[in-house]
Structure formats: structure tokens, C-alpha cells
Design a protein around this motif. Structure first.
Motif, PDB file in Angstrom:
ATOM      1  N   GLY A 198       0.844  -1.191   0.000  1.00 29.93           N
ATOM      2  CA  GLY A 198       0.000   0.000   0.000  1.00 29.93           C
ATOM      3  C   GLY A 198       0.875   1.236   0.000  1.00 29.93           C
ATOM      4  N   ASN A 199       0.750   2.063   1.055  1.00 31.62           N
ATOM      5  CA  ASN A 199       1.586   3.267   1.136  1.00 31.62           C
ATOM      6  C   ASN A 199       2.809   3.048   2.024  1.00 31.62           C
ATOM      7  OD1 ASN A 199       0.268   3.234   3.624  1.00 31.62           O
ATOM      8  ND2 ASN A 199       0.134   5.445   3.729  1.00 31.62           N
ATOM      9  N   LYS A 200       3.053   1.799   2.412  1.00 28.44           N
ATOM     10  CA  LYS A 200       4.235   1.480   3.225  1.00 28.44           C
ATOM     11  C   LYS A 200       5.271   0.778   2.354  1.00 28.44           C
ATOM     12  CE  LYS A 200       1.448   0.864   7.336  1.00 28.44           C
ATOM     13  NZ  LYS A 200       0.146   0.650   6.691  1.00 28.44           N
ATOM     14  N   LEU A 201       6.511   1.163   2.578  1.00 23.14           N
ATOM     15  CA  LEU A 201       7.611   0.548   1.836  1.00 23.14           C
ATOM     16  C   LEU A 201       8.525  -0.177   2.812  1.00 23.14           C
ATOM     17  CD1 LEU A 201       8.627   3.663  -0.306  1.00 23.14           C
ATOM     18  CD2 LEU A 201       7.069   1.831  -0.973  1.00 23.14           C
ATOM     19  N   VAL A 202       8.957  -1.362   2.460  1.00 25.77           N
ATOM     20  CA  VAL A 202       9.997  -2.039   3.214  1.00 25.77           C
ATOM     21  C   VAL A 202      11.290  -1.680   2.496  1.00 25.77           C
ATOM     22  CG1 VAL A 202      10.937  -4.241   3.987  1.00 25.77           C
ATOM     23  CG2 VAL A 202       8.453  -3.905   3.899  1.00 25.77           C
ATOM     24  N   VAL A 203      12.168  -0.976   3.215  1.00 25.96           N
ATOM     25  CA  VAL A 203      13.386  -0.461   2.610  1.00 25.96           C
ATOM     26  C   VAL A 203      14.594  -1.028   3.336  1.00 25.96           C
ATOM     27  CG1 VAL A 203      14.702   1.627   2.050  1.00 25.96           C
ATOM     28  CG2 VAL A 203      12.207   1.678   1.975  1.00 25.96           C
ATOM     29  N   ALA A 204      15.571  -1.502   2.575  1.00 25.81           N
ATOM     30  CA  ALA A 204      16.846  -1.949   3.140  1.00 25.81           C
ATOM     31  C   ALA A 204      17.794  -0.755   3.073  1.00 25.81           C
ATOM     32  CB  ALA A 204      17.393  -3.125   2.351  1.00 25.81           C
ATOM     33  N   PHE A 205      17.993  -0.127   4.233  1.00 18.46           N
ATOM     34  CA  PHE A 205      18.882   1.031   4.294  1.00 18.46           C
ATOM     35  C   PHE A 205      20.319   0.576   4.463  1.00 18.46           C
ATOM     36  CE2 PHE A 205      14.780   2.807   5.612  1.00 18.46           C
ATOM     37  CZ  PHE A 205      14.718   3.911   4.776  1.00 18.46           C
ATOM     38  N   GLU A 206      21.245   1.323   3.859  1.00 24.10           N
ATOM     39  CA  GLU A 206      22.659   0.943   3.883  1.00 24.10           C
ATOM     40  C   GLU A 206      23.218   0.905   5.299  1.00 24.10           C
ATOM     41  OE1 GLU A 206      24.389   3.814   1.233  1.00 24.10           O
ATOM     42  OE2 GLU A 206      23.467   2.905  -0.526  1.00 24.10           O
ATOM     43  N   LYS A 207      22.846   1.878   6.134  1.00 20.18           N
ATOM     44  CA  LYS A 207      23.404   1.936   7.489  1.00 20.18           C
ATOM     45  C   LYS A 207      22.426   1.529   8.582  1.00 20.18           C
ATOM     46  CE  LYS A 207      27.002   5.348   6.634  1.00 20.18           C
ATOM     47  NZ  LYS A 207      26.976   5.683   5.238  1.00 20.18           N
ATOM     48  N   ALA A 208      21.121   1.674   8.332  1.00 24.54           N
ATOM     49  CA  ALA A 208      20.124   1.434   9.377  1.00 24.54           C
ATOM     50  C   ALA A 208      19.461   0.062   9.279  1.00 24.54           C
ATOM     51  CB  ALA A 208      19.062   2.532   9.333  1.00 24.54           C
ATOM     52  N   GLY A 209      19.775  -0.708   8.241  1.00 20.64           N
ATOM     53  CA  GLY A 209      19.147  -2.019   8.089  1.00 20.64           C
ATOM     54  C   GLY A 209      17.769  -1.912   7.462  1.00 20.64           C
ATOM     55  N   GLU A 210      16.986  -2.973   7.572  1.00 24.84           N
ATOM     56  CA  GLU A 210      15.672  -3.013   6.931  1.00 24.84           C
ATOM     57  C   GLU A 210      14.617  -2.387   7.827  1.00 24.84           C
ATOM     58  OE1 GLU A 210      14.638  -6.310   4.141  1.00 24.84           O
ATOM     59  OE2 GLU A 210      13.123  -6.701   5.670  1.00 24.84           O
ATOM     60  N   LYS A 211      13.843  -1.474   7.257  1.00 23.82           N
ATOM     61  CA  LYS A 211      12.802  -0.769   8.007  1.00 23.82           C
ATOM     62  C   LYS A 211      11.564  -0.642   7.136  1.00 23.82           C
ATOM     63  CE  LYS A 211      15.670   1.404  11.228  1.00 23.82           C
ATOM     64  NZ  LYS A 211      15.735   0.588  12.389  1.00 23.82           N
ATOM     65  N   LYS A 212      10.394  -0.549   7.808  1.00 25.00           N
ATOM     66  CA  LYS A 212       9.145  -0.285   7.112  1.00 25.00           C
ATOM     67  C   LYS A 212       8.820   1.187   7.331  1.00 25.00           C
ATOM     68  CE  LYS A 212       5.898  -3.405   7.083  1.00 25.00           C
ATOM     69  NZ  LYS A 212       4.753  -4.263   7.424  1.00 25.00           N
ATOM     70  N   VAL A 213       8.683   1.935   6.235  1.00 26.06           N
ATOM     71  CA  VAL A 213       8.418   3.368   6.332  1.00 26.06           C
ATOM     72  C   VAL A 213       7.243   3.749   5.428  1.00 26.06           C
ATOM     73  CG1 VAL A 213      10.806   3.976   6.898  1.00 26.06           C
ATOM     74  CG2 VAL A 213      10.097   3.930   4.521  1.00 26.06           C
ATOM     75  N   ILE A 214       6.568   4.827   5.776  1.00 25.01           N
ATOM     76  CA  ILE A 214       5.490   5.349   4.943  1.00 25.01           C
ATOM     77  C   ILE A 214       6.124   6.066   3.752  1.00 25.01           C
ATOM     78  CG2 ILE A 214       3.539   6.960   4.873  1.00 25.01           C
ATOM     79  CD1 ILE A 214       3.096   6.282   7.836  1.00 25.01           C
ATOM     80  N   ASP A 215       5.545   5.866   2.575  1.00 25.26           N
ATOM     81  CA  ASP A 215       6.180   6.357   1.342  1.00 25.26           C
ATOM     82  C   ASP A 215       6.435   7.860   1.317  1.00 25.26           C
ATOM     83  OD1 ASP A 215       3.576   7.222   0.964  1.00 25.26           O
ATOM     84  OD2 ASP A 215       3.258   6.108  -0.899  1.00 25.26           O
ATOM     85  N   THR A 216       5.648   8.652   2.045  1.00 23.37           N
ATOM     86  CA  THR A 216       5.859  10.096   2.027  1.00 23.37           C
ATOM     87  C   THR A 216       7.098  10.504   2.834  1.00 23.37           C
ATOM     88  OG1 THR A 216       4.323  10.351   3.876  1.00 23.37           O
ATOM     89  CG2 THR A 216       3.432  10.667   1.654  1.00 23.37           C
ATOM     90  N   PHE A 217       7.669   9.575   3.608  1.00 21.66           N
ATOM     91  CA  PHE A 217       8.852   9.878   4.406  1.00 21.66           C
ATOM     92  C   PHE A 217      10.158   9.650   3.654  1.00 21.66           C
ATOM     93  CE2 PHE A 217       6.723   9.129   8.812  1.00 21.66           C
ATOM     94  CZ  PHE A 217       5.891  10.195   8.573  1.00 21.66           C
ATOM     95  N   VAL A 218      10.067   9.145   2.421  1.00 24.86           N
ATOM     96  CA  VAL A 218      11.275   8.946   1.619  1.00 24.86           C
ATOM     97  C   VAL A 218      11.104   9.669   0.300  1.00 24.86           C
ATOM     98  CG1 VAL A 218      11.900   6.717   2.637  1.00 24.86           C
ATOM     99  CG2 VAL A 218      10.464   6.765   0.608  1.00 24.86           C
ATOM    100  N   GLU A 219      12.228   9.944  -0.343  1.00 23.57           N
ATOM    101  CA  GLU A 219      12.183  10.532  -1.682  1.00 23.57           C
ATOM    102  C   GLU A 219      13.030   9.698  -2.606  1.00 23.57           C
ATOM    103  OE1 GLU A 219      15.388  14.093  -1.346  1.00 23.57           O
ATOM    104  OE2 GLU A 219      13.607  14.295  -0.086  1.00 23.57           O
ATOM    105  N   LYS A 220      12.739   9.781  -3.884  1.00 29.36           N
ATOM    106  CA  LYS A 220      13.503   9.020  -4.867  1.00 29.36           C
ATOM    107  C   LYS A 220      14.921   9.543  -4.923  1.00 29.36           C
ATOM    108  CE  LYS A 220       9.371   7.999  -7.443  1.00 29.36           C
ATOM    109  NZ  LYS A 220       8.604   8.129  -8.655  1.00 29.36           N
ATOM    110  N   ALA A 221      15.891   8.642  -4.924  1.00 31.88           N
ATOM    111  CA  ALA A 221      17.307   9.046  -4.915  1.00 31.88           C
ATOM    112  C   ALA A 221      17.902   8.939  -6.302  1.00 31.88           C
ATOM    113  CB  ALA A 221      18.083   8.172  -3.936  1.00 31.88           C
TER     114      ALA A 221
END
Length: 65
Positions: A42-65
Motif C-alpha cells: 500500500g503506502n508502506k515501503l519495506v526499505v533496506a537502508f545501507e546503514k540502518a538495516g531493513e525498516k518499514k516506512v510510509i512512502d511520504t517519508f522517503v524521496e527518490k534518490a
């Protein structure tokens, strides 16, 4: 006066979220830094961050890199 109507629940993902994100896409989060999208729920993304590990975040809290 009687007002009659029929309602139905329509479950849908936010169209922006559904079309705006893809698995493997690079993103940036203010606190967690850079990562890549692993899954979309839905509007949640599971993201594997380089330094913070895997986290579930709401899509509006991230931007395309």
C-alpha cells in the motif's frame, strides 16, 4: 424525508504509491539515509537502508534518490 442509499467499501492502494514506487528503487530518508525498496504494501515501503538495516516506512517519508 427519507434518504436511501447504498454504500460499499472499496479497498484500494493510493494510486500514487502504487505507480510511484518499484522494487529495487533507490530512496533517501532524512534519518536513515540511502536504501533500496524491498517490498511495497500500500503506502508502506519495506526499505533496506545501507546503514540502518531493513525498516518499514510510509512512502511520504522517503524521496527518490
Amino acid at each position: 424525508t427519507v434518504i436511501e442509499g447504498e454504500g460499499r467499501l472499496v479497498a484500494t492502494a493510493d494510486p500514487k504509491a502504487a505507480s510511484g514506487w518499484t522494487r529495487g528503487q533507490r530512496v533517501f530518508h532524512q534519518k536513515f539515509g540511502y536504501g533500496s525498496v524491498r517490498a511495497i504494501e500500500g503506502n508502506k515501503l519495506v526499505v533496506a537502508f545501507e546503514k540502518a538495516g531493513e525498516k518499514k516506512v510510509i512512502d511520504t517519508f522517503v524521496e527518490k534518490a
